[in-house]
Design a protein around this motif. Structure first.
Motif, mmCIF file in Angstrom:
data_model
loop_
_atom_site.group_PDB
_atom_site.id
_atom_site.type_symbol
_atom_site.label_atom_id
_atom_site.label_comp_id
_atom_site.label_asym_id
_atom_site.label_seq_id
_atom_site.Cartn_x
_atom_site.Cartn_y
_atom_site.Cartn_z
ATOM 1 N N GLU A 1 30.171 3.633 73.164
ATOM 2 C CA GLU A 1 30.128 2.774 74.350
ATOM 3 C C GLU A 1 31.237 3.127 75.339
ATOM 4 O OE1 GLU A 1 29.920 -1.965 75.505
ATOM 5 O OE2 GLU A 1 30.626 -1.405 73.517
ATOM 6 N N VAL A 2 32.459 3.278 74.851
ATOM 7 C CA VAL A 2 33.573 3.608 75.745
ATOM 8 C C VAL A 2 33.444 5.049 76.253
ATOM 9 C CG1 VAL A 2 35.275 4.376 74.042
ATOM 10 C CG2 VAL A 2 36.038 3.298 76.131
ATOM 11 N N GLN A 3 32.868 5.931 75.454
ATOM 12 C CA GLN A 3 32.671 7.310 75.894
ATOM 13 C C GLN A 3 31.663 7.376 77.042
ATOM 14 O OE1 GLN A 3 31.588 10.117 72.848
ATOM 15 N NE2 GLN A 3 32.368 11.816 74.055
ATOM 16 N N GLU A 4 30.617 6.552 76.979
ATOM 17 C CA GLU A 4 29.640 6.508 78.060
ATOM 18 C C GLU A 4 30.274 6.018 79.357
ATOM 19 O OE1 GLU A 4 26.329 4.139 76.756
ATOM 20 O OE2 GLU A 4 25.882 5.491 75.086
ATOM 21 N N VAL A 5 31.219 5.097 79.248
ATOM 22 C CA VAL A 5 31.860 4.510 80.426
ATOM 23 C C VAL A 5 32.904 5.450 81.028
ATOM 24 C CG1 VAL A 5 33.416 2.652 81.161
ATOM 25 C CG2 VAL A 5 31.458 2.135 79.723
ATOM 26 N N SER A 6 33.699 6.091 80.182
ATOM 27 C CA SER A 6 34.862 6.830 80.683
ATOM 28 C C SER A 6 34.831 8.334 80.437
ATOM 29 C CB SER A 6 36.126 6.268 80.042
ATOM 30 O OG SER A 6 36.139 6.544 78.660
ATOM 31 N N GLY A 7 33.901 8.799 79.611
ATOM 32 C CA GLY A 7 33.864 10.220 79.303
ATOM 33 C C GLY A 7 34.817 10.627 78.190
ATOM 34 N N GLN A 8 35.522 9.665 77.608
ATOM 35 C CA GLN A 8 36.451 9.953 76.517
ATOM 36 C C GLN A 8 36.445 8.773 75.545
ATOM 37 O OE1 GLN A 8 40.166 8.483 76.699
ATOM 38 N NE2 GLN A 8 39.015 6.940 77.793
ATOM 39 N N THR A 9 37.112 8.934 74.411
ATOM 40 C CA THR A 9 37.049 7.890 73.380
ATOM 41 C C THR A 9 38.344 7.101 73.224
ATOM 42 O OG1 THR A 9 37.637 9.482 71.652
ATOM 43 C CG2 THR A 9 35.273 9.104 72.060
ATOM 44 N N GLY A 10 39.356 7.444 73.997
ATOM 45 C CA GLY A 10 40.624 6.719 73.908
ATOM 46 C C GLY A 10 40.547 5.369 74.604
ATOM 47 N N VAL A 11 41.429 4.479 74.205
ATOM 48 C CA VAL A 11 41.550 3.171 74.834
ATOM 49 C C VAL A 11 43.022 2.953 75.170
ATOM 50 C CG1 VAL A 11 39.522 2.091 73.816
ATOM 51 C CG2 VAL A 11 41.669 2.038 72.557
ATOM 52 N N PRO A 12 43.309 2.118 76.134
ATOM 53 C CA PRO A 12 42.422 1.221 76.865
ATOM 54 C C PRO A 12 41.657 1.943 77.974
ATOM 55 C CG PRO A 12 44.648 0.971 77.677
ATOM 56 C CD PRO A 12 44.731 1.935 76.515
ATOM 57 N N VAL A 13 40.563 1.315 78.377
ATOM 58 C CA VAL A 13 39.776 1.759 79.527
ATOM 59 C C VAL A 13 39.427 0.515 80.337
ATOM 60 C CG1 VAL A 13 37.564 2.719 80.272
ATOM 61 C CG2 VAL A 13 38.847 3.839 78.444
ATOM 62 N N LEU A 14 39.662 0.597 81.638
ATOM 63 C CA LEU A 14 39.382 -0.522 82.538
ATOM 64 C C LEU A 14 38.172 -0.212 83.410
ATOM 65 C CD1 LEU A 14 40.575 -3.283 83.683
ATOM 66 C CD2 LEU A 14 41.407 -1.851 85.564
ATOM 67 N N VAL A 15 37.321 -1.218 83.584
ATOM 68 C CA VAL A 15 36.194 -1.135 84.515
ATOM 69 C C VAL A 15 36.370 -2.268 85.515
ATOM 70 C CG1 VAL A 15 33.687 -1.296 84.763
ATOM 71 C CG2 VAL A 15 34.673 -0.151 82.764
ATOM 72 N N ASP A 16 36.314 -1.908 86.801
ATOM 73 C CA ASP A 16 36.421 -2.888 87.887
ATOM 74 C C ASP A 16 35.321 -2.595 88.902
ATOM 75 O OD1 ASP A 16 37.075 -4.671 89.873
ATOM 76 O OD2 ASP A 16 39.090 -3.876 90.228
ATOM 77 N N PRO A 17 34.112 -3.124 88.655
ATOM 78 C CA PRO A 17 32.977 -2.809 89.523
ATOM 79 C C PRO A 17 33.190 -3.248 90.972
ATOM 80 C CG PRO A 17 32.351 -4.452 87.869
ATOM 81 C CD PRO A 17 33.760 -4.035 87.581
ATOM 82 N N GLU A 18 33.989 -4.272 91.172
ATOM 83 C CA GLU A 18 34.263 -4.773 92.521
ATOM 84 C C GLU A 18 34.951 -3.718 93.390
ATOM 85 O OE1 GLU A 18 36.995 -8.376 93.884
ATOM 86 O OE2 GLU A 18 35.351 -9.009 92.570
ATOM 87 N N ASN A 19 35.704 -2.825 92.747
ATOM 88 C CA ASN A 19 36.446 -1.782 93.463
ATOM 89 C C ASN A 19 36.005 -0.375 93.062
ATOM 90 O OD1 ASN A 19 38.395 -3.313 95.140
ATOM 91 N ND2 ASN A 19 38.987 -4.132 93.156
ATOM 92 N N ASP A 20 34.782 -0.260 92.530
ATOM 93 C CA ASP A 20 34.197 1.032 92.153
ATOM 94 C C ASP A 20 35.025 1.822 91.145
ATOM 95 O OD1 ASP A 20 31.931 0.674 93.793
ATOM 96 O OD2 ASP A 20 33.035 1.392 95.544
ATOM 97 N N VAL A 21 35.673 1.116 90.216
ATOM 98 C CA VAL A 21 36.385 1.765 89.122
ATOM 99 C C VAL A 21 35.465 1.718 87.911
ATOM 100 C CG1 VAL A 21 38.385 1.655 87.593
ATOM 101 C CG2 VAL A 21 38.639 1.143 90.035
#
Length: 81
Positions: A43-63
């Motif tokens: 799941e995190v790899q699909e979002v960020s392209g890597q498997t490390g954490v933390p990963v932040l998603v901020d759709p309001e600012n296109d992150v």
């Protein structure tokens, strides 16, 4: 209020640093706990392209999937402080 998502791992000190900043800024976020095994972190790899954490998603600012705790903390300060 912010519609943030955080991919994290319980006991991760880098994740704790980000959570501390989110709490300090009184930001609401949805937590996604990832498996301990990197091989199971699809799941995190699909979002960020890597498997490390933390990963932040901020759709309001296109992150779409920002990795690295220091970068996330700096982003939160610059965007929401």
């Amino acid at each position: 209020m912010a519609d943030l998502e955080l991919y994290e791992l319980e006991g991760c000190p880098y994740c704790a640093k980000v959570i501390e900043k989110l709490d300090e800024l009184d930001l609401n976020y949805e937590s996604h706990m990832v498996p301990r095994s990197h091989d199971e972190r699809t799941e995190v790899q699909e979002v960020s392209g890597q498997t490390g954490v933390p990963v932040l998603v901020d759709p309001e600012n296109d992150v779409d999937g920002m990795p690295e705790s220091d970068d996330i903390v700096e982003y939160l300060e610059n965007t929401y402080a």
